[in-house]
Design a protein around this motif. Structure first.
Motif, PDB file in Angstrom:
ATOM      1  N   GLN A 178      49.364  34.024  44.398  1.00 12.37           N
ATOM      2  CA  GLN A 178      50.412  33.873  45.408  1.00 12.37           C
ATOM      3  C   GLN A 178      49.760  33.435  46.716  1.00 12.37           C
ATOM      4  O   GLN A 178      48.825  34.082  47.202  1.00 12.37           O
ATOM      5  CB  GLN A 178      51.137  35.208  45.612  1.00 12.37           C
ATOM      6  N   VAL A 179      50.234  32.346  47.265  1.00  7.07           N
ATOM      7  CA  VAL A 179      49.701  31.863  48.536  1.00  7.07           C
ATOM      8  C   VAL A 179      50.859  31.563  49.486  1.00  7.07           C
ATOM      9  O   VAL A 179      52.016  31.432  49.065  1.00  7.07           O
ATOM     10  CB  VAL A 179      48.836  30.597  48.350  1.00  7.07           C
ATOM     11  N   ALA A 180      50.517  31.473  50.750  1.00  5.80           N
ATOM     12  CA  ALA A 180      51.541  31.251  51.780  1.00  5.80           C
ATOM     13  C   ALA A 180      51.411  29.850  52.355  1.00  5.80           C
ATOM     14  O   ALA A 180      50.367  29.199  52.260  1.00  5.80           O
ATOM     15  CB  ALA A 180      51.399  32.291  52.889  1.00  5.80           C
ATOM     16  N   LYS A 181      52.497  29.404  52.948  1.00  6.29           N
ATOM     17  CA  LYS A 181      52.504  28.091  53.589  1.00  6.29           C
ATOM     18  C   LYS A 181      51.377  27.995  54.612  1.00  6.29           C
ATOM     19  O   LYS A 181      51.129  28.932  55.380  1.00  6.29           O
ATOM     20  CB  LYS A 181      53.861  27.854  54.256  1.00  6.29           C
ATOM     21  N   ASP A 182      50.688  26.873  54.598  1.00 10.56           N
ATOM     22  CA  ASP A 182      49.586  26.545  55.506  1.00 10.56           C
ATOM     23  C   ASP A 182      48.266  27.236  55.158  1.00 10.56           C
ATOM     24  O   ASP A 182      47.276  27.074  55.893  1.00 10.56           O
ATOM     25  CB  ASP A 182      49.951  26.839  56.974  1.00 10.56           C
ATOM     26  N   ASP A 183      48.223  28.020  54.062  1.00  7.43           N
ATOM     27  CA  ASP A 183      46.917  28.493  53.584  1.00  7.43           C
ATOM     28  C   ASP A 183      46.075  27.288  53.173  1.00  7.43           C
ATOM     29  O   ASP A 183      46.603  26.266  52.722  1.00  7.43           O
ATOM     30  CB  ASP A 183      47.082  29.421  52.371  1.00  7.43           C
ATOM     31  N   VAL A 184      44.751  27.411  53.338  1.00  3.37           N
ATOM     32  CA  VAL A 184      43.859  26.318  52.935  1.00  3.37           C
ATOM     33  C   VAL A 184      43.043  26.764  51.723  1.00  3.37           C
ATOM     34  O   VAL A 184      42.532  27.882  51.677  1.00  3.37           O
ATOM     35  CB  VAL A 184      42.936  25.873  54.087  1.00  3.37           C
ATOM     36  N   ILE A 185      42.925  25.873  50.744  1.00  2.00           N
ATOM     37  CA  ILE A 185      42.262  26.173  49.477  1.00  2.00           C
ATOM     38  C   ILE A 185      41.154  25.144  49.264  1.00  2.00           C
ATOM     39  O   ILE A 185      41.390  23.933  49.403  1.00  2.00           O
ATOM     40  CB  ILE A 185      43.241  26.107  48.291  1.00  2.00           C
ATOM     41  N   PHE A 186      39.972  25.632  48.891  1.00  2.00           N
ATOM     42  CA  PHE A 186      38.871  24.706  48.621  1.00  2.00           C
ATOM     43  C   PHE A 186      37.856  25.387  47.715  1.00  2.00           C
ATOM     44  O   PHE A 186      37.874  26.608  47.510  1.00  2.00           O
ATOM     45  CB  PHE A 186      38.221  24.226  49.926  1.00  2.00           C
ATOM     46  N   VAL A 187      36.929  24.566  47.177  1.00  2.00           N
ATOM     47  CA  VAL A 187      35.845  25.059  46.324  1.00  2.00           C
ATOM     48  C   VAL A 187      34.545  24.855  47.081  1.00  2.00           C
ATOM     49  O   VAL A 187      34.281  23.769  47.612  1.00  2.00           O
ATOM     50  CB  VAL A 187      35.807  24.303  44.980  1.00  2.00           C
ATOM     51  N   ARG A 188      33.712  25.910  47.106  1.00  2.00           N
ATOM     52  CA  ARG A 188      32.445  25.792  47.824  1.00  2.00           C
ATOM     53  C   ARG A 188      31.295  26.325  46.968  1.00  2.00           C
ATOM     54  O   ARG A 188      31.500  27.058  45.991  1.00  2.00           O
ATOM     55  CB  ARG A 188      32.500  26.521  49.155  1.00  2.00           C
ATOM     56  N   VAL A 189      30.088  25.984  47.368  1.00  2.00           N
ATOM     57  CA  VAL A 189      28.880  26.436  46.669  1.00  2.00           C
ATOM     58  C   VAL A 189      28.585  27.882  47.070  1.00  2.00           C
ATOM     59  O   VAL A 189      28.619  28.235  48.253  1.00  2.00           O
ATOM     60  CB  VAL A 189      27.687  25.533  47.019  1.00  2.00           C
ATOM     61  N   ASN A 190      28.274  28.694  46.046  1.00  2.00           N
ATOM     62  CA  ASN A 190      27.859  30.069  46.313  1.00  2.00           C
ATOM     63  C   ASN A 190      26.340  30.204  46.233  1.00  2.00           C
ATOM     64  O   ASN A 190      25.707  30.846  47.063  1.00  2.00           O
ATOM     65  CB  ASN A 190      28.526  31.021  45.318  1.00  2.00           C
ATOM     66  N   SER A 191      25.747  29.542  45.230  1.00  2.00           N
ATOM     67  CA  SER A 191      24.284  29.506  45.124  1.00  2.00           C
ATOM     68  C   SER A 191      23.895  28.399  44.160  1.00  2.00           C
ATOM     69  O   SER A 191      24.693  27.980  43.314  1.00  2.00           O
ATOM     70  CB  SER A 191      23.721  30.853  44.641  1.00  2.00           C
ATOM     71  N   GLY A 192      22.657  27.933  44.263  1.00  2.00           N
ATOM     72  CA  GLY A 192      22.191  26.867  43.386  1.00  2.00           C
ATOM     73  C   GLY A 192      22.894  25.551  43.707  1.00  2.00           C
ATOM     74  O   GLY A 192      23.025  25.160  44.869  1.00  2.00           O
ATOM     75  N   CYS A 193      23.303  24.869  42.650  1.00  2.00           N
ATOM     76  CA  CYS A 193      24.085  23.631  42.790  1.00  2.00           C
ATOM     77  C   CYS A 193      23.309  22.539  43.537  1.00  2.00           C
ATOM     78  O   CYS A 193      23.870  21.852  44.422  1.00  2.00           O
ATOM     79  CB  CYS A 193      25.420  23.876  43.473  1.00  2.00           C
ATOM     80  N   SER A 194      22.027  22.382  43.230  1.00  2.00           N
ATOM     81  CA  SER A 194      21.269  21.304  43.861  1.00  2.00           C
ATOM     82  C   SER A 194      21.836  19.943  43.491  1.00  2.00           C
ATOM     83  O   SER A 194      21.646  18.960  44.205  1.00  2.00           O
ATOM     84  CB  SER A 194      19.790  21.389  43.449  1.00  2.00           C
ATOM     85  N   SER A 195      22.549  19.878  42.359  1.00  2.00           N
ATOM     86  CA  SER A 195      23.252  18.640  41.989  1.00  2.00           C
ATOM     87  C   SER A 195      24.432  18.985  41.076  1.00  2.00           C
ATOM     88  O   SER A 195      24.384  19.951  40.317  1.00  2.00           O
ATOM     89  CB  SER A 195      22.297  17.674  41.270  1.00  2.00           C
ATOM     90  N   ILE A 196      25.474  18.204  41.202  1.00  2.00           N
ATOM     91  CA  ILE A 196      26.667  18.354  40.354  1.00  2.00           C
ATOM     92  C   ILE A 196      26.985  16.992  39.762  1.00  2.00           C
ATOM     93  O   ILE A 196      27.077  15.999  40.481  1.00  2.00           O
ATOM     94  CB  ILE A 196      27.880  18.878  41.162  1.00  2.00           C
ATOM     95  N   ARG A 197      27.141  16.964  38.424  1.00  2.00           N
ATOM     96  CA  ARG A 197      27.394  15.698  37.740  1.00  2.00           C
ATOM     97  C   ARG A 197      28.856  15.281  37.825  1.00  2.00           C
ATOM     98  O   ARG A 197      29.765  16.115  37.817  1.00  2.00           O
ATOM     99  CB  ARG A 197      27.036  15.819  36.253  1.00  2.00           C
ATOM    100  N   SER A 198      29.036  13.979  37.873  1.00  2.00           N
ATOM    101  CA  SER A 198      30.366  13.390  37.732  1.00  2.00           C
ATOM    102  C   SER A 198      30.152  11.910  37.466  1.00  2.00           C
ATOM    103  O   SER A 198      29.739  11.168  38.357  1.00  2.00           O
ATOM    104  CB  SER A 198      31.208  13.605  38.995  1.00  2.00           C
ATOM    105  N   ASP A 199      30.380  11.492  36.232  1.00  2.00           N
ATOM    106  CA  ASP A 199      30.096  10.106  35.851  1.00  2.00           C
ATOM    107  C   ASP A 199      31.021   9.690  34.720  1.00  2.00           C
ATOM    108  O   ASP A 199      32.039  10.335  34.479  1.00  2.00           O
ATOM    109  CB  ASP A 199      28.623   9.956  35.447  1.00  2.00           C
ATOM    110  N   GLN A 200      30.653   8.613  34.028  1.00  2.00           N
ATOM    111  CA  GLN A 200      31.522   8.091  32.980  1.00  2.00           C
ATOM    112  C   GLN A 200      31.625   9.024  31.782  1.00  2.00           C
ATOM    113  O   GLN A 200      32.509   8.884  30.946  1.00  2.00           O
ATOM    114  CB  GLN A 200      31.035   6.695  32.519  1.00  2.00           C
TER     115      GLN A 200
END
Length: 211
Positions: A178-200
């Motif tokens: 349940q969220v309210a109007k004007d709340d902001v939602i995002f994904v962030r790094v917690n630890s590690g993640c020196s690289s993240i893949r995204s390709d064909q």
């Protein structure tokens, strides 16, 4: 004297006959009473059954009316309420992401409410309600912990692990909240993640929609 005797005998015979007739009538009256009582009981049962049927009919009509009203309200809501949904992904693999760095899902394939910002990588809730949020992280040869954040509160976490050579790993998490109007939602790094893949071969992505 003889006539008096005859008259007396006749009177006795008539009295006996009347007594028998009266007894017969009494018996017939008792039989009729039992029949009438039985009919009254049956009519009472029929009346009770009819009353129950009337109550059931009214309940069914009320239920039908309520369901029809609910259907109309749903139709009205679906007609009046715009679709709220977004889907964004990494247009290319990224590296050197620090702790609490927002994952830069920069390609917004779907944004029905125009509330996902591909530059800040944040979704701003346009309408209060229950939403589904899901994100997918692809990695290779690293560990990567990410988290879904609502305003400043962590709502969900993902932790794919592929530290072996040439090992790929994928993690997808779904959060319903349940969220309210004007709340902001995002994904962030917690630890590690020196690289993240995204390709064909696979896309790291972030999606959400209102139920």
């Amino acid at each position: 004297m003889f006539y008096l005797l005859i008259l007396s005998l006749v009177s006795v015979a008539v009295t006996e006959l009347c007594s028998k007739e009266i007894q017969v009538l009494r018996n017939e009256n008792q039989i009729l009473r039992r029949i009438v009582n039985k009919v009254v009981d049956e009519l009472t049962e029929y009346k009770n059954a009819l009353d129950e049927l009337i109550v059931f009919k009214k309940s069914f009509e009320n239920y039908t009316t309520a369901r029809e009203n609910e259907r109309r309200m749903n139709d009205r809501r679906q007609t009046n309420s715009p679709v709220i949904a977004f889907h964004a992904f990494l247009s290319k693999s990224v590296s050197a992401l620090g702790i609490q760095h927002t994952v830069p899902f920069d390609e917004d394939m779907t944004d029905a409410a125009n509330k996902y910002n591909p530059y800040s990588h944040v979704f701003t809730v346009p309408e209060s309600g229950v939403y589904v949020f899901t994100w997918t992280i692809l990695i290779k040869n690293i560990r990567c912990s990410t988290e879904l954040v609502v305003n400043a509160a962590v709502t969900g976490r993902s932790y794919p692990d592929s530290e072996r050579d040439d090992e790929n790993d994928t993690s997808t998490v779904i959060v319903i909240r349940q969220v309210a109007k004007d709340d902001v939602i995002f994904v962030r790094v917690n630890s590690g993640c020196s690289s993240i893949r995204s390709d064909q071969y696979g896309r790291s992505s972030f999606s959400g929609w209102k139920l």
